[in-house]
Design a protein around this motif. Structure first.
Motif, PDB file in Angstrom:
ATOM      1  N   SER A 176      14.928  -1.084   3.441  1.00 55.18           N
ATOM      2  CA  SER A 176      14.173   0.018   4.043  1.00 55.18           C
ATOM      3  C   SER A 176      12.674  -0.264   3.986  1.00 55.18           C
ATOM      4  CB  SER A 176      14.493   1.327   3.324  1.00 55.18           C
ATOM      5  OG  SER A 176      15.838   1.694   3.542  1.00 55.18           O
ATOM      6  N   SER A 177      12.214  -0.888   2.895  1.00 56.21           N
ATOM      7  CA  SER A 177      10.799  -1.255   2.808  1.00 56.21           C
ATOM      8  C   SER A 177      10.430  -2.285   3.869  1.00 56.21           C
ATOM      9  CB  SER A 177      10.492  -1.798   1.410  1.00 56.21           C
ATOM     10  OG  SER A 177      10.662  -0.804   0.420  1.00 56.21           O
ATOM     11  N   ALA A 178      11.329  -3.225   4.123  1.00 55.20           N
ATOM     12  CA  ALA A 178      11.065  -4.241   5.148  1.00 55.20           C
ATOM     13  C   ALA A 178      11.000  -3.600   6.541  1.00 55.20           C
ATOM     14  CB  ALA A 178      12.152  -5.309   5.111  1.00 55.20           C
ATOM     15  N   LEU A 179      11.874  -2.625   6.801  1.00 52.28           N
ATOM     16  CA  LEU A 179      11.833  -1.934   8.087  1.00 52.28           C
ATOM     17  C   LEU A 179      10.544  -1.124   8.232  1.00 52.28           C
ATOM     18  CD1 LEU A 179      15.556  -0.754   8.296  1.00 52.28           C
ATOM     19  CD2 LEU A 179      14.464  -2.503   9.713  1.00 52.28           C
ATOM     20  N   ALA A 206       2.324  -7.701   0.445  1.00 54.72           N
ATOM     21  CA  ALA A 206       0.870  -7.741   0.627  1.00 54.72           C
ATOM     22  C   ALA A 206       0.363  -6.448   1.260  1.00 54.72           C
ATOM     23  CB  ALA A 206       0.504  -8.933   1.508  1.00 54.72           C
ATOM     24  N   ALA A 207      -0.908  -6.167   1.041  1.00 55.93           N
ATOM     25  CA  ALA A 207      -1.535  -4.963   1.615  1.00 55.93           C
ATOM     26  C   ALA A 207      -1.989  -5.275   3.038  1.00 55.93           C
ATOM     27  CB  ALA A 207      -2.698  -4.517   0.746  1.00 55.93           C
ATOM     28  N   ASP A 208      -1.025  -5.584   3.907  1.00 52.77           N
ATOM     29  CA  ASP A 208      -1.325  -6.017   5.274  1.00 52.77           C
ATOM     30  C   ASP A 208      -0.879  -4.997   6.322  1.00 52.77           C
ATOM     31  OD1 ASP A 208       1.369  -6.315   4.866  1.00 52.77           O
ATOM     32  OD2 ASP A 208       1.509  -8.357   5.646  1.00 52.77           O
ATOM     33  N   LEU A 209      -0.576  -3.776   5.907  1.00 56.07           N
ATOM     34  CA  LEU A 209      -0.070  -2.760   6.832  1.00 56.07           C
ATOM     35  C   LEU A 209      -1.206  -1.884   7.338  1.00 56.07           C
ATOM     36  CD1 LEU A 209       3.104  -1.660   4.807  1.00 56.07           C
ATOM     37  CD2 LEU A 209       2.777  -3.643   6.316  1.00 56.07           C
ATOM     38  N   ARG A 210      -0.995  -1.320   8.541  1.00 51.31           N
ATOM     39  CA  ARG A 210      -2.019  -0.456   9.137  1.00 51.31           C
ATOM     40  C   ARG A 210      -1.345   0.687   9.887  1.00 51.31           C
ATOM     41  NH1 ARG A 210      -6.715  -3.361   8.741  1.00 51.31           N
ATOM     42  NH2 ARG A 210      -7.907  -1.839   9.923  1.00 51.31           N
ATOM     43  N   PHE A 211      -2.037   1.801   9.909  1.00 54.58           N
ATOM     44  CA  PHE A 211      -1.654   2.932  10.753  1.00 54.58           C
ATOM     45  C   PHE A 211      -2.780   3.078  11.767  1.00 54.58           C
ATOM     46  CE2 PHE A 211      -1.127   7.220  12.193  1.00 54.58           C
ATOM     47  CZ  PHE A 211       0.212   7.497  12.058  1.00 54.58           C
ATOM     48  N   GLY A 212      -2.550   2.572  12.974  1.00 55.40           N
ATOM     49  CA  GLY A 212      -3.664   2.457  13.909  1.00 55.40           C
ATOM     50  C   GLY A 212      -4.665   1.473  13.338  1.00 55.40           C
ATOM     51  N   ASP A 213      -5.918   1.924  13.145  1.00 54.34           N
ATOM     52  CA  ASP A 213      -6.924   1.047  12.543  1.00 54.34           C
ATOM     53  C   ASP A 213      -7.208   1.422  11.091  1.00 54.34           C
ATOM     54  OD1 ASP A 213      -8.073   3.455  13.199  1.00 54.34           O
ATOM     55  OD2 ASP A 213      -9.576   2.631  14.558  1.00 54.34           O
ATOM     56  N   ALA A 214      -6.346   2.231  10.481  1.00 54.92           N
ATOM     57  CA  ALA A 214      -6.513   2.608   9.073  1.00 54.92           C
ATOM     58  C   ALA A 214      -5.683   1.683   8.185  1.00 54.92           C
ATOM     59  CB  ALA A 214      -6.096   4.064   8.869  1.00 54.92           C
ATOM     60  N   PRO A 215      -6.304   0.996   7.219  1.00 56.33           N
ATOM     61  CA  PRO A 215      -5.565   0.046   6.371  1.00 56.33           C
ATOM     62  C   PRO A 215      -4.802   0.749   5.248  1.00 56.33           C
ATOM     63  CG  PRO A 215      -7.873   0.074   5.738  1.00 56.33           C
ATOM     64  CD  PRO A 215      -7.748   0.985   6.936  1.00 56.33           C
ATOM     65  N   VAL A 216      -3.718   0.131   4.822  1.00 54.53           N
ATOM     66  CA  VAL A 216      -2.910   0.711   3.749  1.00 54.53           C
ATOM     67  C   VAL A 216      -3.653   0.594   2.425  1.00 54.53           C
ATOM     68  CG1 VAL A 216      -1.652  -1.412   3.119  1.00 54.53           C
ATOM     69  CG2 VAL A 216      -0.564   0.825   2.816  1.00 54.53           C
ATOM     70  N   MET A 217      -3.497   1.612   1.570  1.00 53.14           N
ATOM     71  CA  MET A 217      -4.112   1.547   0.240  1.00 53.14           C
ATOM     72  C   MET A 217      -3.119   1.818  -0.883  1.00 53.14           C
ATOM     73  SD  MET A 217      -6.429   4.985   0.168  1.00 53.14           S
ATOM     74  CE  MET A 217      -5.753   6.620   0.469  1.00 53.14           C
ATOM     75  N   LEU A 218      -1.959   2.405  -0.567  1.00 53.32           N
ATOM     76  CA  LEU A 218      -0.944   2.612  -1.609  1.00 53.32           C
ATOM     77  C   LEU A 218       0.400   2.849  -0.954  1.00 53.32           C
ATOM     78  CD1 LEU A 218       0.094   5.888  -2.122  1.00 53.32           C
ATOM     79  CD2 LEU A 218      -2.365   6.094  -2.443  1.00 53.32           C
ATOM     80  N   THR A 219       1.445   2.668  -1.736  1.00 59.47           N
ATOM     81  CA  THR A 219       2.793   3.020  -1.296  1.00 59.47           C
ATOM     82  C   THR A 219       3.547   3.565  -2.493  1.00 59.47           C
ATOM     83  OG1 THR A 219       4.786   2.234  -0.148  1.00 59.47           O
ATOM     84  CG2 THR A 219       3.777   0.720  -1.709  1.00 59.47           C
ATOM     85  N   ALA A 220       4.449   4.492  -2.247  1.00 57.82           N
ATOM     86  CA  ALA A 220       5.200   5.135  -3.334  1.00 57.82           C
ATOM     87  C   ALA A 220       6.589   5.497  -2.833  1.00 57.82           C
ATOM     88  CB  ALA A 220       4.466   6.386  -3.829  1.00 57.82           C
ATOM     89  N   GLY A 221       7.447   5.905  -3.758  1.00 60.43           N
ATOM     90  CA  GLY A 221       8.796   6.330  -3.398  1.00 60.43           C
ATOM     91  C   GLY A 221       9.344   7.241  -4.465  1.00 60.43           C
ATOM     92  N   TYR A 222      10.308   8.080  -4.080  1.00 61.75           N
ATOM     93  CA  TYR A 222      10.813   9.130  -4.960  1.00 61.75           C
ATOM     94  C   TYR A 222      12.339   9.132  -4.910  1.00 61.75           C
ATOM     95  CZ  TYR A 222       5.956  10.181  -4.140  1.00 61.75           C
ATOM     96  OH  TYR A 222       4.588  10.048  -4.028  1.00 61.75           O
ATOM     97  N   PRO A 223      12.996   8.369  -5.804  1.00 64.54           N
ATOM     98  CA  PRO A 223      14.462   8.295  -5.772  1.00 64.54           C
ATOM     99  C   PRO A 223      15.088   9.682  -5.832  1.00 64.54           C
ATOM    100  CG  PRO A 223      13.560   6.652  -7.274  1.00 64.54           C
ATOM    101  CD  PRO A 223      12.418   7.526  -6.855  1.00 64.54           C
ATOM    102  N   ARG A 228       3.575  -5.320  10.094  1.00 62.31           N
ATOM    103  CA  ARG A 228       3.802  -6.625   9.477  1.00 62.31           C
ATOM    104  C   ARG A 228       4.585  -7.513  10.446  1.00 62.31           C
ATOM    105  NH1 ARG A 228       5.908  -6.369   3.597  1.00 62.31           N
ATOM    106  NH2 ARG A 228       3.697  -5.839   3.279  1.00 62.31           N
ATOM    107  N   VAL A 229       4.180  -8.751  10.558  1.00 69.12           N
ATOM    108  CA  VAL A 229       4.844  -9.695  11.460  1.00 69.12           C
ATOM    109  C   VAL A 229       6.122 -10.193  10.800  1.00 69.12           C
ATOM    110  CG1 VAL A 229       4.629 -11.892  12.657  1.00 69.12           C
ATOM    111  CG2 VAL A 229       2.647 -10.368  12.481  1.00 69.12           C
ATOM    112  N   GLY A 230       7.199 -10.196  11.557  1.00 64.52           N
ATOM    113  CA  GLY A 230       8.460 -10.694  11.031  1.00 64.52           C
ATOM    114  C   GLY A 230       9.628  -9.961  11.645  1.00 64.52           C
ATOM    115  N   THR A 231      10.791 -10.190  11.103  1.00 65.04           N
ATOM    116  CA  THR A 231      12.007  -9.545  11.585  1.00 65.04           C
ATOM    117  C   THR A 231      12.857  -9.149  10.387  1.00 65.04           C
ATOM    118  OG1 THR A 231      13.195 -11.657  11.733  1.00 65.04           O
ATOM    119  CG2 THR A 231      12.057 -10.889  13.729  1.00 65.04           C
TER     120      THR A 231
END
Length: 419
Positions: A143-146, A355-372, A153-156
């Motif tokens: 799910s993180s890869a998707l 890596a911190a290579d993700l973007r939402f439009g032109d806004a760069p990613v600064m954190l990621t979290a999850g809640y099992p 992120r470039v890839g498949t």
């Protein structure tokens, strides 16, 4: 694409979600705001359109295994919410999303966007995007890869091979091979070549059925701030100290405190959900250095046991169970039953999102979290998620299991800096 059968474990995950809600919520915080929100959402939708694995739906069938089929990415899969205000308000809104679980026959994921969130890291304004994904679509790694593909992120992400229609015919032979491999596992365990199966432990207050207010909280750290050989070990050691102290104050005896830790299975991925849960003793009676060393050792033991050929043989036998039998087994599960013993007193799920290579439009990613997700026997869970050198340690808890969640998170925050 042609329809392909779900793997047995994925079908079980799908059917079980009707009894225990299991949607995942993958949170990504982006610095600032995109210059054009509509355009940014449109770019994400275009990426989803270009990824076959993000167009999947489940088609259930009366007798055979459900199938993966392809559908269009719908506008309803993108929800831009009103600005929630502060970070705490945003987290409350995220916790509320669990009340509306996805039906993967209609959509297997949905993206929630919260603009104008103040204060997640340094007091600045952020855009928070939360990918709600049905667990059948993938485990934490998949799910993180998707999600990463959605955010540029470039890839498949490769398709998982279809479960062969003839696979159930092999069940007797695979069951025989599994039994033979299990006898070898017993011999290897007796000889000390493989660690024994983890012991069950008494259920504690943290295993209470989730009732009352449910909350989520997140503590942010830089990688260098976390002691320990790995982030996972550092957090498990901190959870040991914080949760044992908290439970002791609530009247429990946490001397046998343990955690349930999702761990990737050995071998090639044969299902969207390619993991198993292992029990790890948290050794709350030990000082930090020895506690961390023992936890690291236990994780290594669990990993080596999970890689034993007997585990692969057992997985292959389970994968051959006929669909009607598996569906019948799921139907017998009663989520209201309670057990005096458990694999763990909390869940600690750890995923490195790269890596911190993700973007939402032109806004760069600064954190990621999850809640099992919480479950009838698990009222407190932890998520550990890193992107770049930023680590988010998250708590998802019900009032019935944790009491004052903020008091617990304060303890956890302090324990994360202990040496």
């Amino acid at each position: 694409m042609t329809a392909r059968n779900l793997a047995a474990v994925d079908a079980q995950t799908y059917w079980m979600s009707a009894k225990i809600p299991s949607d995942q919520f993958l949170l990504y915080g982006f610095a600032g705001a995109p210059s054009d929100m509509a355009r940014a959402v449109g770019e994400i939708r275009a990426r989803a359109d270009g990824c076959p694995e993000l167009r999947l739906r489940v088609r259930d069938r009366a007798l055979g295994y459900p199938e993966w089929v392809s559908g269009e990415v719908a506008a309803a899969q993108f929800v831009v919410h009103d600005p929630p205000g502060g970070w705490r308000d945003c987290l409350a809104a995220v916790a509320g999303l669990a009340a509306e679980q996805l039906d993967p026959r209609t959509m297997a994921w949905r993206l929630h966007v919260f603009p104008g969130v103040s204060g997640p890291v340094d007091g600045g304004v952020a855009t928070v995007a939360v990918l709600q994904a049905a667990h059948v679509l993938g485990d934490g790694v998949r799910s993180s890869a998707l999600a990463a593909l959605l955010f540029g992120r470039v890839g498949t992400v490769s398709a998982v091979p279809s479960r062969p229609a003839w696979q159930s015919v092999t069940l007797p032979w695979r069951a025989y091979l599994a039994a033979r491999a299990h006898r070898r596992l017993v011999r290897d365990t007796d000889a000390g070549l493989v660690a024994p199966q983890a012991d069950s432990r008494p259920a504690l207050r943290s295993n209470a059925r989730p009732d009352g207010v449910r909350g989520v909280r997140t503590v942010i750290r830089r990688r260098a701030q976390l002691p320990g050989p790995t982030v996972t070990v550092a957090v498990l050691a901190a959870v040991s100290a914080a949760l044992s102290a908290h439970l002791r104050e609530l009247g429990d005896d946490p001397s046998r405190l343990g955690a349930e830790v999702p761990m990737a299975k050995a071998g090639m991925r044969a299902a969207h959900n390619h993991f198993g849960n292992v029990g790890v003793d948290l050794h709350p009676e030990l000082g930090y250095a020895e506690r961390a060393a023992r936890i690291a050792e236990e994780l290594d033991h669990r990993r080596r046991r999970a890689a034993h050929p007997a585990m692969l043989a057992a997985s292959r036998a389970s994968a051959a169970v006929p669909a009607p039998l598996l569906r019948w087994g799921v139907a017998q599960f009663d989520p209201t039953l309670r057990s005096p013993t458990v694999t763990g007193n909390t869940v600690v799920s750890s995923v490195n999102r790269g890596a911190a290579d993700l973007r939402f439009g032109d806004a760069p990613v600064m954190l990621t979290a999850g809640y099992p997700a919480l479950s009838p026997m698990m009222g407190v869970t932890h998520g550990v998620h890193g992107i770049g050198d930023t680590i988010a340690i998250s708590v998802h808890a019900a009032e019935s299991a944790i009491g004052d969640i903020d008091a617990y998170v304060d303890r956890l925050s302090a324990a994360l800096t202990a040496r």
